[in-house]
Design an enzyme around this catalytic site. Structure first.
Site, PDB file in Angstrom:
ATOM      1  N   LYS A  89      24.251  42.305  66.454  1.00 48.21           N
ATOM      2  CA  LYS A  89      24.407  41.416  67.613  1.00 48.21           C
ATOM      3  C   LYS A  89      23.983  39.980  67.317  1.00 48.21           C
ATOM      4  O   LYS A  89      24.523  39.038  67.888  1.00 48.21           O
ATOM      5  CB  LYS A  89      23.600  41.962  68.798  1.00 48.21           C
ATOM      6  CG  LYS A  89      24.062  43.332  69.288  1.00 48.21           C
ATOM      7  CD  LYS A  89      25.332  43.240  70.103  1.00 48.21           C
ATOM      8  CE  LYS A  89      25.790  44.626  70.583  1.00 48.21           C
ATOM      9  NZ  LYS A  89      27.087  44.569  71.276  1.00 48.21           N
ATOM     10  N   GLU A 111      24.361  39.456  79.291  1.00 49.77           N
ATOM     11  CA  GLU A 111      24.275  40.822  79.797  1.00 49.77           C
ATOM     12  C   GLU A 111      23.824  41.692  78.637  1.00 49.77           C
ATOM     13  O   GLU A 111      23.991  41.317  77.479  1.00 49.77           O
ATOM     14  CB  GLU A 111      25.643  41.283  80.290  1.00 49.77           C
ATOM     15  CG  GLU A 111      26.593  41.865  79.227  1.00 49.77           C
ATOM     16  CD  GLU A 111      27.009  40.884  78.132  1.00 49.77           C
ATOM     17  OE1 GLU A 111      26.937  39.663  78.378  1.00 49.77           O
ATOM     18  OE2 GLU A 111      27.380  41.335  77.031  1.00 49.77           O
ATOM     19  N   SER A 377      25.646  49.671  62.400  1.00 49.30           N
ATOM     20  CA  SER A 377      25.525  48.481  63.254  1.00 49.30           C
ATOM     21  C   SER A 377      24.107  48.174  63.696  1.00 49.30           C
ATOM     22  O   SER A 377      23.789  47.026  64.001  1.00 49.30           O
ATOM     23  CB  SER A 377      26.437  48.620  64.478  1.00 49.30           C
ATOM     24  OG  SER A 377      26.123  49.797  65.195  1.00 49.30           O
TER      25      SER A 377
HETATM   26  C1  LIG Z   1      23.488  48.991  67.372  1.00 52.10           C
HETATM   27  C2  LIG Z   1      24.671  48.811  68.237  1.00 52.10           C
HETATM   28  N1  LIG Z   1      25.877  49.182  67.787  1.00 52.10           N
HETATM   29  C3  LIG Z   1      26.978  49.044  68.544  1.00 52.10           C
HETATM   30  C4  LIG Z   1      26.923  48.550  69.824  1.00 52.10           C
HETATM   31  C5  LIG Z   1      28.180  48.482  70.620  1.00 52.10           C
HETATM   32  O1  LIG Z   1      28.688  47.202  70.794  1.00 52.10           O
HETATM   33  P1  LIG Z   1      29.972  46.710  70.012  1.00 52.10           P
HETATM   34  O2  LIG Z   1      31.028  47.720  70.222  1.00 52.10           O
HETATM   35  O3  LIG Z   1      30.289  45.399  70.645  1.00 52.10           O
HETATM   36  O4  LIG Z   1      29.627  46.566  68.589  1.00 52.10           O
HETATM   37  C6  LIG Z   1      25.684  48.141  70.340  1.00 52.10           C
HETATM   38  C7  LIG Z   1      25.593  47.580  71.703  1.00 52.10           C
HETATM   39  O5  LIG Z   1      24.588  47.396  72.288  1.00 52.10           O
HETATM   40  C8  LIG Z   1      24.542  48.279  69.523  1.00 52.10           C
HETATM   41  O6  LIG Z   1      23.334  47.914  69.969  1.00 52.10           O
END
Ligand SMILES: Cc1ncc(COP(=O)(O)O)c(C=O)c1O
Lengths: 396, 257
Positions: A89, A111, A377
């Site tokens: 993020k 948000e 992620s």
């Molecule tokens: C670690 C992590 N992965 C994925 C996501 C999902 O978001 P996005 O699909 O925008 O990557 C989030 C959202 O809070 C997250 O914290």
């Protein structure tokens, strides 16, 4: 590139800017300036330096040898979990706050679902000395308590969203209402590739550093830039957009987007938008979203707060419709199992969101010499309570 | 001639428009509220089509929408209610709501059915000029429905002129940078903004809305525009009511005084 937005902000049939007139001046200003600012040499220099020294980029591309043996293929993990604040993020919040500063804004709103985007926003606001207000669903405030504490410690004000399903969608509504009421000094840092044009494109571009690095790192490690598969989880779709971005035009790279099936796609408690959704309008863009026959937006469900969103970014609706990406879905149980397996085999505790991407490995049937990149992620610190509770339950 | 144009050609001052959410407080209250408003001499009526995620609305209309949806309201249901209690041939009735439910109903079917029921125009806050022109303008024109655009204190002069060119019916002047709901009073800065808009001599009539809640704010707004629109305050007056007829009458009488 075949998968760029057109001049109206559409990816094929999806996108656009379906915003009330109250937001028009702000969104228009952004639309006119975002590319100019992002392509400006001094912006790039400042952004790149902070990505390196503050975020800790490039994030490693790690060959997960024991996981590879387990699944009988070659698995590399893109370690976004090692970024400052623990997820991808911050790539986006850092980019957007530099942009907000150049637009002369002094008050930042955001948000958040899992709290990762809220923490990443609070962090860059502290870094830049700007006021920060984060909207978060009441239910998410409960289930992601450590991140709420983090945001507060970083000086942000966390305002509970108490309408509707009290999760990410409602937090987004509240942030948009705040922006309507504060049109002059305020900048809205959206946390995913959602919202009105130009947000989806802007966020995708800020996150595209992920696939840019994967290419270079994979080339160093294997001699070729392109993997056979890239797998990422999809809430709104920002980490997936970033991980896919530089492979979109390489048809030989199979892109797999993993959504949250919750308790099962047909259970009535799910967030698998590509399967359960229909085209419609949510948060300012035309995309796939979960809704009733009458067009009321449905309350989604996932164990993972970051995937608990009834839509997907318009770029993903387009990738789904064109077949450029394959969409899969993973249940709560499967995600938990995959998280425990990663702990056991690699000593890595993933975020629950990311665990969904790992769970897809068992369905992949990749060949032994094929290369799979999984976008890890985020890290699982925020999900410890959930992991421990479910382990205890399993052991009883 | 569209009934909105008829209205403005007959009357160009102190036009009272009232908003209420269809299906609130009870599912079948729609027709009664509509006919009471007309009986009480309200000039224009905006019937709200409730949506789960009303981005431009404050707490009162959010709550009425939630309740209406729980009661089972939908566009199809609303059209059924309007069919049985046909809108009088002279009354200017608009529909106000968000784009997604309309899209799911089907844009062409929506325009056709609304027009057939005697509806004069539509206000869809999340259907801005650009997307409207790109996708839906022809349909609205085919069925003689006015699409009402909003302007705000932040709307630039050139955009206001553009909106004036693309509008029919009237222009909805949002009184401040805000979601719907009462503010209590009209500030000096708002009056300056109203004056700025008035002095632009636009082709379309002007109706001021958002934050108009009582006789005082209504009268003040009418100094600068052809009329004003009351929403949240009326919805609030209905929410505790156990005699709709009396509540509507009391509310409108107070505004008109
Ligand atoms: C670690 C992590 N992965 C994925 C996501 C999902 O978001 P996005 O699909 O925008 O990557 C989030 C959202 O809070 C997250 O914290």
């Amino acid at each position: 590139m075949k998968f760029e937005v057109n001049e109206h902000g559409y990816y094929g049939n999806y996108g656009g800017a379906y915003i009330p007139e109250m937001l028009f001046p702000n969104v228009q200003e952004l639309k006119e300036k975002y590319l100019l600012i992002m392509n400006d040499a001094s912006f790039k220099e400042e952004f790149d330096l902070l990505l390196k020294d503050y975020v800790g980029r490039p994030s490693p591309l790690y060959y997960a040898s024991r996981l590879s043996v387990h699944y009988k293929t070659k698995i590399y993990l893109k370690r976004e979990d090692l970024n400052h604040t623990g997820a991808h993020k911050i790539n986006n919040t850092l980019g957007q706050i530099l942009l907000a500063k150049r637009l002369g804004k002094t008050r930042i709103i955001a948000e958040t679902g899992a709290g990762q985007h809220g923490v990443a926003t609070a962090t860059v606001c502290a870094l830049m000395g700007l006021k920060c207000i984060v909207y978060m669903g009441e239910i998410d405030i409960e289930r992601q308590a450590p991140n709420v504490a983090r945001m507060k410690l970083l000086g942000a004000e966390v305002i509970p969203a108490t309408s509707g399903s009290k999760t990410l969608k409602d937090a987004t509504n509240e942030a948009i209402r705040d922006w309507i009421n504060n049109p002059v000094d305020t900048y809205y840092i959206i946390g995913s590739v959602v919202g009105p044009h130009p947000y989806p494109d802007m966020v995708a571009k800020f996150q595209s550093v992920i696939s840019e690095e994967i290419k270079t790192q994979l080339k160093e490690k294997t001699g070729k830039e392109d993997p056979d598969f890239v797998i990422a989880c999809v809430g709104g779709g920002s980490n997936a957009a970033g991980a896919f971005y530089h492979f979109l035009d390489s048809g030989n790279v199979k892109l797999i987007a993993v959504e949250a099936a919750g308790k099962g796609v047909d259970s009535g408690h799910s967030a698998a938008t590509s399967i359960l959704g229909k085209p419609g309008i949510i948060h300012g863009s035309k995309t796939l979203l979960m809704q009733t026959f009458d067009g009321q937006i449905t309350e989604p469900y996932s164990i993972s707060a970051g995937l608990d969103y009834p839509g997907v970014g318009p770029i993903h609706a387009h990738l789904f419709e064109t077949g450029r990406a394959t969409f899969a879905s993973i249940t709560d149980e499967e995600a938990l199992e995959a998280a425990y397996l990663l702990c056991e085999l690699e000593g890595i505790i993933p975020a629950l969101e990311s665990a969904h991407a790992f769970a897809h490995l068992k369905y992949l049937n990749a060949k032994p010499d094929e290369i799979v990149v999984i976008n890890l992620s985020g890290r699982g610190d925020k999900d410890l309570a959930t992991y421990i509770r479910h382990k205890d339950l399993a052991n009883e | 001639m569209n009934k909105l144009n008829q209205l403005f050609s007959k009357k160009n001052k102190n036009i009272l428009s009232v908003y209420f959410t269809a299906g609130f407080p009870k599912l079948d209250d729609t027709a009664e509220i509509l006919s009471e408003l007309l009986t009480n001499g309200v000039d224009m009526i905006e019937v709200g089509m409730p949506f789960s995620d009303p981005l431009a609305d404050g707490a009162v209309i959010q709550r009425s929408s939630e309740q209406a949806l729980q009661n089972g309201m939908s566009i199809a249901k609303l059209f059924d209610q309007l069919k049985n209690n046909s809108i009088k041939s002279s009354s200017a009735v608009l529909l106000m709501g968000y784009l997604n439910p309309v899209l799911q109903y089907g844009m062409e079917k929506f325009c056709k059915d609304a027009s057939g029921l005697g509806i004069s125009g539509v206000i869809i806050p999340d259907l801005p000029l650009h997307e409207y022109t790109l996708h839906y303008k022809e349909l609205f024109e085919k069925y003689d429905l006015a699409n009402i655009f909003l302007i705000t204190p932040q709307t630039s002069e050139s955009r206001i002129r553009l909106i004036d060119d693309c509008s029919s019916g009237f222009i909805y002047v949002v009184s401040s940078a805000s979601t719907t709901g009462a503010k209590g009073q009209i500030e000096q800065s708002q009056e300056e903004y109203f004056e700025r808009i008035r002095s632009m001599n636009l082709k379309n009539p002007l109706m001021i809305g958002f934050g108009i809640s009582d006789s005082k704010t209504f009268t003040k707004a009418c100094e600068y525009a052809n009329g004003a629109i009351i929403g949240s305050a009326f919805v609030k007056a209905l929410s505790g009511s156990n005699d709709l007829k009396a509540s509507v009458n009391k509310f409108i009488t107070e505004i008109r005084n």
